[in-house]
Write an enzyme that holds these catalytic residues in place. Structure first.
Site: not given
Length: 237
Positions: A95, A9-13
């Site tokens: 990450d 789970f990143g900042n955009t997707r």
């Protein structure tokens, strides 16, 4: 047998994939943060997240109703042969940590993540993390410029070494800045190690930069690969 899943789970997707019986990564699915109601269900959800707290809590709530157990990966000083450079492991994004673990088969490696940020980490042949860099990614550069000067488009344009159009100049400048930083890091890594490390690109913007870095290899699932190794060892503990 109930399927276990990997979640990055990143900042955009949000990316997820089934955890293979051999410890590998299955077919990857991508979701926008607003699409968490469409997530799969299964046995154990192995999660790596660098998203903001509110988004992370929403995801955890969604996973709790779909999985028997949730295991959250966190950065540690050592893991699976990797020894990180940071004195405080909590300050190194999970990450980046997992991407270096995922790159274990390619050490010595210069691991470049191209997402919201541009991250660069050097790992030598013995698994020692020599440190890294963080900068805005080309996408974030464009968005930041647009936020300050709305006439500068946040997308579009064609790369050229010397552009004759504003949109082309924007993509050329932002992609070029990232490429130059990566090339500088590769040069310094070669000087430090005495030989050139493997250059690995991952993240949503990796393909765009790969066109200008012909010696690089794209490993788009590198974080999930590292998470799979982490999941295998967590399950065995």
């Amino acid at each position: 047998m109930t399927q276990d899943w990997l979640f990055d789970f990143g900042n955009t997707r949000l990316k997820c994939a089934p955890l293979g019986a051999d410890g590998g990564v299955g077919d990857v699915r991508a979701f926008a943060p607003s699409e968490i109601d469409s997530l799969p269900s299964g046995g154990v959800a192995y999660l790596a997240s660098v998203a903001g707290e509110d988004a992370r809590v929403r995801l955890l709530d969604a996973l709790t109703g779909r999985f028997r157990r949730i295991a959250i990966a966190r950065t540690t000083a050592t893991f699976d042969g990797l020894r990180i450079a940071y004195a405080n492991p909590r300050k190194l994004g999970v990450d980046r940590f997992l991407a270096m673990i995922g790159a274990r088969d390619a050490w010595p490696a210069l691991v470049v993540g191209v997402g919201t940020g541009l991250t660069i980490d050097l790992v030598d042949a013995g698994g020692l993390h020599r440190g890294g860099r963080i900068a805005p990614s080309p996408t974030l550069m464009r968005e930041m410029l647009h936020a300050r000067a709305t006439q500068l488009a946040p997308i579009g344009g064609t790369y050229a070494e010397f552009a004759n159009d504003t949109e082309d100049a924007l993509v050329s400048g932002c992609d070029g800045a990232a490429v130059a930083l990566i090339e500088r890091s590769a040069t310094e890594a070669t000087r430090l190690l005495g030989s050139a490390p493997t250059l690995l690109l991952h993240g949503g913007g990796a393909d765009a930069l790969h066109a200008h870095l012909p010696d690089a290899r794209v490993r788009s699932t590198l974080v999930l690969e590292g998470l799979a190794r982490w999941a295998h060892m967590e399950a065995a503990a």
